[in-house]
Structure formats: C-alpha cells, structure tokens
Design a protein around this motif. Structure first.
Motif, PDB file in Angstrom:
ATOM      1  N   GLY A 325       0.819  -1.212   0.000  1.00 50.95           N
ATOM      2  CA  GLY A 325       0.000   0.000   0.000  1.00 50.95           C
ATOM      3  C   GLY A 325       0.849   1.257   0.000  1.00 50.95           C
ATOM      4  N   VAL A 326       1.958   1.248   0.748  1.00 49.16           N
ATOM      5  CA  VAL A 326       2.867   2.399   0.750  1.00 49.16           C
ATOM      6  C   VAL A 326       3.475   2.587  -0.640  1.00 49.16           C
ATOM      7  N   GLY A 327       3.886   1.488  -1.287  1.00 43.97           N
ATOM      8  CA  GLY A 327       4.443   1.590  -2.632  1.00 43.97           C
ATOM      9  C   GLY A 327       3.453   2.150  -3.629  1.00 43.97           C
ATOM     10  N   LEU A 328       2.202   1.700  -3.544  1.00 40.39           N
ATOM     11  CA  LEU A 328       1.168   2.249  -4.424  1.00 40.39           C
ATOM     12  C   LEU A 328       0.986   3.749  -4.197  1.00 40.39           C
ATOM     13  N   THR A 329       1.010   4.161  -2.931  1.00 39.91           N
ATOM     14  CA  THR A 329       0.852   5.588  -2.624  1.00 39.91           C
ATOM     15  C   THR A 329       1.972   6.409  -3.252  1.00 39.91           C
ATOM     16  N   ILE A 330       3.212   5.940  -3.118  1.00 36.05           N
ATOM     17  CA  ILE A 330       4.345   6.655  -3.721  1.00 36.05           C
ATOM     18  C   ILE A 330       4.179   6.710  -5.240  1.00 36.05           C
ATOM     19  N   LEU A 331       3.785   5.606  -5.839  1.00 34.28           N
ATOM     20  CA  LEU A 331       3.634   5.545  -7.290  1.00 34.28           C
ATOM     21  C   LEU A 331       2.554   6.508  -7.770  1.00 34.28           C
ATOM     22  N   PHE A 332       1.430   6.538  -7.088  1.00 31.86           N
ATOM     23  CA  PHE A 332       0.356   7.460  -7.478  1.00 31.86           C
ATOM     24  C   PHE A 332       0.783   8.917  -7.308  1.00 31.86           C
ATOM     25  N   LEU A 333       1.468   9.226  -6.210  1.00 27.95           N
ATOM     26  CA  LEU A 333       1.887  10.614  -5.982  1.00 27.95           C
ATOM     27  C   LEU A 333       2.924  11.065  -6.995  1.00 27.95           C
ATOM     28  N   SER A 334       3.771  10.142  -7.463  1.00 25.49           N
ATOM     29  CA  SER A 334       4.781  10.529  -8.446  1.00 25.49           C
ATOM     30  C   SER A 334       4.145  10.992  -9.747  1.00 25.49           C
ATOM     31  N   TYR A 335       2.912  10.564 -10.027  1.00 25.65           N
ATOM     32  CA  TYR A 335       2.177  11.000 -11.224  1.00 25.65           C
ATOM     33  C   TYR A 335       1.007  11.912 -10.866  1.00 25.65           C
ATOM     34  N   HIS A 336       1.023  12.465  -9.645  1.00 29.65           N
ATOM     35  CA  HIS A 336       0.030  13.447  -9.193  1.00 29.65           C
ATOM     36  C   HIS A 336      -1.399  12.893  -9.242  1.00 29.65           C
ATOM     37  N   MET A 337      -1.551  11.622  -8.983  1.00 29.98           N
ATOM     38  CA  MET A 337      -2.883  10.997  -8.907  1.00 29.98           C
ATOM     39  C   MET A 337      -3.274  10.954  -7.430  1.00 29.98           C
ATOM     40  N   THR A 338      -3.663  12.127  -6.908  1.00 29.79           N
ATOM     41  CA  THR A 338      -3.801  12.291  -5.464  1.00 29.79           C
ATOM     42  C   THR A 338      -4.972  11.510  -4.881  1.00 29.79           C
ATOM     43  N   VAL A 339      -6.060  11.379  -5.613  1.00 35.93           N
ATOM     44  CA  VAL A 339      -7.224  10.670  -5.067  1.00 35.93           C
ATOM     45  C   VAL A 339      -6.908   9.184  -4.897  1.00 35.93           C
ATOM     46  N   LEU A 340      -6.277   8.583  -5.914  1.00 34.44           N
ATOM     47  CA  LEU A 340      -5.886   7.179  -5.789  1.00 34.44           C
ATOM     48  C   LEU A 340      -4.792   7.006  -4.735  1.00 34.44           C
ATOM     49  N   ALA A 341      -3.912   7.998  -4.609  1.00 37.33           N
ATOM     50  CA  ALA A 341      -2.904   7.939  -3.550  1.00 37.33           C
ATOM     51  C   ALA A 341      -3.572   7.947  -2.178  1.00 37.33           C
ATOM     52  N   ALA A 342      -4.609   8.768  -2.032  1.00 33.84           N
ATOM     53  CA  ALA A 342      -5.350   8.801  -0.764  1.00 33.84           C
ATOM     54  C   ALA A 342      -6.028   7.466  -0.493  1.00 33.84           C
ATOM     55  N   LEU A 343      -6.532   6.829  -1.541  1.00 28.32           N
ATOM     56  CA  LEU A 343      -7.170   5.522  -1.378  1.00 28.32           C
ATOM     57  C   LEU A 343      -6.150   4.479  -0.922  1.00 28.32           C
ATOM     58  N   ALA A 344      -4.977   4.452  -1.560  1.00 23.42           N
ATOM     59  CA  ALA A 344      -3.941   3.473  -1.178  1.00 23.42           C
ATOM     60  C   ALA A 344      -3.439   3.730   0.238  1.00 23.42           C
ATOM     61  N   LEU A 345      -3.262   5.010   0.602  1.00 22.64           N
ATOM     62  CA  LEU A 345      -2.790   5.325   1.943  1.00 22.64           C
ATOM     63  C   LEU A 345      -3.865   5.011   2.989  1.00 22.64           C
ATOM     64  N   THR A 346      -5.122   5.204   2.632  1.00 27.11           N
ATOM     65  CA  THR A 346      -6.215   4.831   3.538  1.00 27.11           C
ATOM     66  C   THR A 346      -6.199   3.334   3.799  1.00 27.11           C
ATOM     67  N   ALA A 347      -6.023   2.539   2.742  1.00 22.35           N
ATOM     68  CA  ALA A 347      -5.944   1.085   2.916  1.00 22.35           C
ATOM     69  C   ALA A 347      -4.760   0.710   3.802  1.00 22.35           C
ATOM     70  N   THR A 348      -3.635   1.422   3.640  1.00 19.21           N
ATOM     71  CA  THR A 348      -2.450   1.145   4.445  1.00 19.21           C
ATOM     72  C   THR A 348      -2.706   1.412   5.920  1.00 19.21           C
ATOM     73  N   LEU A 349      -3.233   2.602   6.224  1.00 22.66           N
ATOM     74  CA  LEU A 349      -3.497   2.961   7.617  1.00 22.66           C
ATOM     75  C   LEU A 349      -4.558   2.055   8.232  1.00 22.66           C
ATOM     76  N   TYR A 350      -5.582   1.730   7.436  1.00 19.38           N
ATOM     77  CA  TYR A 350      -6.658   0.872   7.942  1.00 19.38           C
ATOM     78  C   TYR A 350      -6.123  -0.519   8.263  1.00 19.38           C
ATOM     79  N   HIS A 351      -5.249  -1.037   7.403  1.00 15.29           N
ATOM     80  CA  HIS A 351      -4.726  -2.375   7.659  1.00 15.29           C
ATOM     81  C   HIS A 351      -3.766  -2.375   8.850  1.00 15.29           C
ATOM     82  N   CYS A 352      -3.059  -1.271   9.074  1.00 15.34           N
ATOM     83  CA  CYS A 352      -2.242  -1.163  10.284  1.00 15.34           C
ATOM     84  C   CYS A 352      -3.113  -1.306  11.523  1.00 15.34           C
ATOM     85  N   LEU A 353      -4.229  -0.588  11.547  1.00 19.88           N
ATOM     86  CA  LEU A 353      -5.137  -0.646  12.689  1.00 19.88           C
ATOM     87  C   LEU A 353      -5.767  -2.023  12.820  1.00 19.88           C
TER      88      LEU A 353
END
Length: 678
Positions: A325-353
């Motif tokens: 999930g962290v890798g997906l977030t970095i990949l999305f942000l590198s291409y300025h796809m912020t909404v998908l980056a937020a989705l990947a980071l949300t999945a990351t934080l949710y799975h941590c919890l």
C-alpha cells in the motif's frame, strides 16, 4: 520548556511520566506479585488516556514544544500532529488490551520474572510514546534505541533457555543494523540544512530543506532498509519467526500488534513528511518488495506446525500488504494521482489498525491455550472448544477477521487495497497501467492463502478431538477474567472496525491531508455521506455496505435454523459414527498440521527448503521426519556469517605479533595517508 503545549500533548507527556513511574515502582514492589499485577492495570488506564489524546489531536493544528533534556545544544524537540495522533490511537487501543491481559497472565508468575517484565514493559511503552512525539533525529534515535533494548529484554524473559538467548541476539542484531541505516538517512538529510549543529537535526529544518534527487534516493532506500528491518521485510525478516515464539505471549502480541507498526510510521514520516519528492521507481521497488514479502509470509505460515511461529509468518504477510500500500501511494503521488494515492494510503493505515487488533487477539488467545495445555505444537492440540469456549469464540472472530471474511475488519482494508490496484489504469506509461493491476492477483492469492492458514490454525487447535488427551485440560479453563476481558475487547474491535469503515476513514482524513500535498477537500467525500456506505472511488463504481453482509449472514442462519426445525421434526436417532471400516475412531484419524499444509508444500516445493528423513523398506524402527527451513538462512545469512568469521580470523592473525610489527603497521599507514593527501 517552550512551545505550544496543548491538552493532547500534555496528556501524552503525562502518560509517559506515568509509565516511567510504574517502571520504577515495579522495582520497589518486586517481591509482591499482586502489586506488580496492579501496575499493569494502572498502565492500561494510561493507554486509554493516550487514545483520548490521539482523538483530541487528530483535528488540531500540530502542537510543538522543546524540553530542556538531552545534550547541550540538542534539546528534545516534540511534535504531535495528525500522523502521530493516528499511531498513538493505534498504540493506546492495542496496549490497553495487552496490559489488561498481562494483569491476569502474571497470576502464576514468580519473582523476579514478573518484576523484570513490569520494569521493561513500561519503559518500552514510554519509549514508544516518545518516539511518536519525536521532532528531531536525536530524540528519535534515543527513543528508538530505548525501545530496541527494552523489547530485547522482554523477548529474553525466559533467558535460561539457549534458544531464547539466540533469538534475542538475532533480534537485537537486526534492530541495530536497521537503526544504523536510519541514522545514516537522518545524517544525509541534515547535510542540506543550513542551521546550527543542533537545529540541523530537527525535523522542522529537514522539512524546509530540499535534497537533490540522488541524495533523496539514498535517504529513501536507507529508510526503507532501516525501518524494513523493524517491519520484517524479506530478507530482513529472520528475527520475527524466531523472537515471537520464544517471547511471553503478551510480548508477542506487543511485538506484532505495535512494534511492527513503528517501521511503518518511520517510513511514512520520512517519505511523505520530510522528503519533498516521490519518484515512480521508489514506488515500484517498494511495491515489489511488499508483494514478495506478503507472498513469502503466506506460504511459510501455511506449512508451519508451531502455533506462534505460524502467527509470526502471518505477520510478515500482513506487513508485506501494508508496504505494498505504501508503494502504491508513492507511485500514485509521483504522477500526481492524489485521489488514488489517498485511497492506497487509507488502505495502508486501515490495515495497520486492523492488524494491531486481530493479531494481538490471536497471540493473546494463543497465550491462553499455552497456559492451559503447555503446548505450542499444533499436532498435540485439538478439541479445545469444549474446554475453552470463551477463548475459542473470540479467536474465531480473530481468525475470520485475518482471513478477510466480511463483515469483519480484515476484509475492509484488503478490499480497499484491491480497489487501489484495480484503479491503477491511468498511468502515462502503458506498461505500468498493465503491470500494476496484476498486483491485485498477488493480493488475492495472498488473501486466499491466509484464509487457508486460518482454517488450519483454528480447526486443528479448537475443533475435533484432543490429539494427545493428556495435553487437553480435564475441566473448563477459559483463563483469568482479565484475560477474557482483553480478548473480548479485541474481538469487539474487529467487529466494530468492520461494521463502521466510513467512520474510521473520516478519522484518517487529517492524516491524509498532512501527507498528501494537493489532496482535494472532496476526496473520499462520497464515501462519507453515510455511516454505512463505503464507496472509495465513487458510488457508480464498487461500493461496500457491511451491514448488508451482516444481515445476509444473520438471515441465512435464521432461515436454516427455522427450516431444520420445521422440515425435520423427527426425533434425532443416535448411532455410531461411520469410521470408514476401521475398528475404532481415534484422534489419530484427524488431519494433522503437516498433512493440512502438505498441498502447499508440494505446490511451492521449489520455494521451500525441505529436509526429509524417510525409512528404508527393511528399517525395524521407521522414522518419518520433515523439516521446512527458510532459504534465506542458507542463501544469505550463513554465507555472510562465514565471511564475517573469516574476516575476524584474518584480523586476529594481524594481532598475534610483536610491538615492532604494530609500529610498522602504523608507519606504513601514515605513509599511505601522506601519499594520498591532496
């Protein structure tokens, strides 16, 4: 002291002081077991206070302060922001249950083990709280080293055994290798800061500076390596399946539920907060390592026969999913796809919890089983649902949650991660648009293997008959009331986190806004219109309503029960169970842990290192033995150990000389330096 010391920061610092006081008090009351147990209960109240502080801080502006501690010119800079608050909530919510459980777990503990455990445990909690507040490299490393040392002493609680000492040494070794990499990453970032010596190590100064892409890449990979050692990424995972089984069960829960998340926190802090650039190949590298780690952990957990080792490899699998999930977030942000980056980071934080809850539940439940039976090997357990119904029911919820079964919490984060993978179809490069969604297939395979593992784990431990009757308690033994309270709390957490995902995502929004620059205010807005509906990309796309699943499951059970009562009114006829023609039905006819994992070992035989001992045809005392070993040991660590031993021997040869030889070495070295000097 200086800075904006608000109420949330005051609560966290007060809790930190409370835990340090409890650590000192454990020394004073070391000969009174009941008083030591009460210290853990008081410590659990501090964890609740920490949760309150996290919820208060999540929506506020960052609070900072400087404490007059540390070295001259290097005071402690502290900061409580949205990222710290999320992990403080996770930390407090998890350690509350672990402290409650330990209150009952130590009922039969003796002096001085209980006192040592109370001392190191509360020092560890205080160091973790300080780590989340750290706003400079100095206090971060002080807290990190304190955390590493105190957790090491907890791992080797039963240090009389050789295996425990070896596992503890391996844990401490990899911890310090990772810490060295983290320290180098901070040192590189400090080189771009044009302030005084002390100010250059503050995170505030690092945020205000910009590194060239080459140095930024060095920082990223050092951080990935250093924090990856804590997470358990391959090939740095070897400490995890060794330390978890030998540690006391509450400490195993703490290691898996909380300490692994410190590595995730460190990566998020460095990559998304301190660095100002994300490069696409950083994301691809992180994504590949995460998926490989997840698949590795799932395969090896499927073939384990030790209860706690199985859960340890399962933690490696889950941390791999989080890193993906962290890798997906970095990949999305590198291409300025912020909404998908937020989705990947949300999945990351949710799975941590989620992982903090269901893995803590499983480790603590395994501790209750270990207390009742004195056995960790799956092949010697079975039928415990009759003797431990409370533990069996709560662990059933935990196994269903970690297997990704809706409507429990594990399904939510894994489903969000799959949605992020499937949404990755708009990259400028066609090969990325084609390759990244294939990661969804790997995630699906990992989730399927995880479900397979949990069926094996729960079925062999709790269902069927006792494989060794002497290992099964003769009477019902469901653990201490404190233990049952902790297990019930975690099981309810797994259920509530699964039923109210939109509410949890609303809590994540300030953290997403902090880490993802340019995130639209409306991102995830569509998913928060209703507390029961989760639509990560849009209502027109895939949506998830956990209450529909819960209602469908409840309705199916009710209809089945009603149909059986109406259609089958005949009295029950009891007869002997068909035993396939054997003279009697015994516990040996049940599937074993090795038999359950045999299909996986056959499919992935080239991936595993299997050592088999088979008898010959004329062997009078046949012995069957199969051992599955980690290839990383034989492919990486043993050759590395031999190389270090050889180099040590070479240095030892240089030392076996007279003083004249040593002076010659110094003279030759001086000449070389003079020649090479500019």
């Amino acid at each position: 002291m200086s800075g904006s010391l608000g109420l949330p920061l005051e609560i966290v610092l007060g809790t930190l002081v409370l835990w340090l006081t409890l650590a000192l008090a454990s020394v004073a009351v070391s000969r009174y077991p009941e008083l030591i147990r009460s210290l853990f209960f008081v410590g659990s109240l501090g964890s609740l206070a920490l949760c309150v502080a996290g919820f208060l801080a999540i929506t506020r502006a960052p609070q900072v302060c400087v404490l007059p501690l540390g070295l001259p010119g290097l005071p402690f800079h502290l900061r409580l922001d949205a990222l710290s608050a999320i992990f403080i909530i996770l930390f407090g919510a998890t350690t509350f249950s672990i402290s409650l459980y330990t209150t009952g777990y130590l009922k039969h503990a003796r002096y001085p083990a209980a006192a040592r455990m109370a001392l190191q445990y509360h020092i560890l909690l205080a160091s973790i709280a300080l780590l989340f507040l750290a706003d400079d490299a100095y206090v971060f490393m002080v807290a990190w080293e304190t955390m590493a040392l105190s957790s090491y002493f907890l791992v080797v609680t039963d240090h009389q055994e050789v295996a425990v000492r070896k596992a503890g040494f391996l844990y401490l070794l990899i911890e310090h290798v990772g810490a060295l990499a983290v320290l180098l990453a901070f040192a590189i970032m400090q080189t771009s800061v044009h302030h005084g010596i002390g100010a250059g190590y503050t995170f505030h100064a690092m945020r205000d500076s910009t590194l060239p892409i080459g140095l930024a890449s060095a920082v990223f990979f050092l951080a990935l390596f250093g924090f990856g050692a804590k997470i358990g990424l391959i090939p740095l995972h070897v400490w995890l399946p060794e330390a978890h089984p030998v540690a006391p069960s509450p400490i195993s829960a703490l290691l898996s539920g909380v300490l692994l998340k410190l590595g995730v926190y460190g990566i998020l802090r460095v990559v998304f907060d301190l660095l100002h650039v994300q490069v696409w190949w950083w994301g691809v590298t992180t994504l590949l390592i995460g998926l490989m780690t997840a698949l590795f952990g799932a395969i090896y957990s499927a073939v384990q026969s030790d209860m706690k080792r199985l859960l340890a490899y399962s933690s490696i699998e889950n941390m791999g999913l989080i890193l993906a999930g962290v890798g997906l977030t970095i990949l999305f942000l590198s291409y300025h796809m912020t909404v998908l980056a937020a989705l990947a980071l949300t999945a990351t934080l949710y799975h941590c919890l989620n992982h903090a809850f269901f893995k803590s539940l499983l480790f603590l439940g395994s501790g209750s089983v270990l207390h009742a039976t004195g056995e960790r090997h799956l092949g010697k357990l079975g039928g415990l649902i009759h003797r431990m119904p409370w533990v069996a029911f709560t662990m059933l919820l935990g196994t269903l949650a970690i297997a990704g079964v809706p409507p429990l919490n594990g399904f939510v984060s894994e489903w969000l991660l799959l949605q992020a993978f499937l949404g990755a179809t708009a990259f400028p490069h066609p090969y990325l648009s084609m390759a990244v969604p294939l990661g969804a297939a790997v995630v699906a395979l990992v989730v399927g293997l995880a479900a397979y593992v949990m069926v094996k784990f729960y079925g062999i431990v709790f269902l069927g008959r006792a494989r060794e009757p002497q290992k099964s308690p003769a009477t019902r033994i469901d653990g201490d009331p404190w233990e049952r309270a902790a297990l019930t709390y975690l099981a309810l957490g797994c259920l509530l986190l699964g039923l109210f995902p939109a509410v949890v995502i609303r809590i994540f929004k300030p953290t997403l806004a902090l880490l993802i620059a340019g995130l639209p205010a409306s991102a995830h807005g569509h998913s928060l219109r209703h507390w029961f509906l989760l639509a990560p990309i849009g209502v027109a796309h895939a949506s998830y309503v956990p209450w529909v699943f819960l209602g469908a499951i409840g309705l199916t059970v009710l209809m089945t029960f009603t149909a059986v009562r109406i259609l089958f009114r005949k009295p029950i006829r009891r007869s002997a169970i068909w035993n396939c023609g054997y003279p009697s039905l015994t516990a040996r006819m049940q599937d074993t842990a090795e038999g359950f994992g045999q299909p996986i070992s056959h499919i992935f035989v080239s991936f595993l290192r299997i050592r088999r001992t088979l008898p010959t045809a004329d062997d009078q005392t046949p012995v069957y033995r199969s051992e599955i070993e980690d290839r990383t040991w034989h492919g990486l660590y043993l050759p590395l150990a031999r190389a270090v031993t050889w180099m040590t021997g070479l240095v030892a040869l240089l030392r076996r000389r007279r003083i004249a030889i040593y002076l010659s070495y110094s003279f030759v070295t001086l000449l070389i330096l003079l020649v090479l000097a500019p």
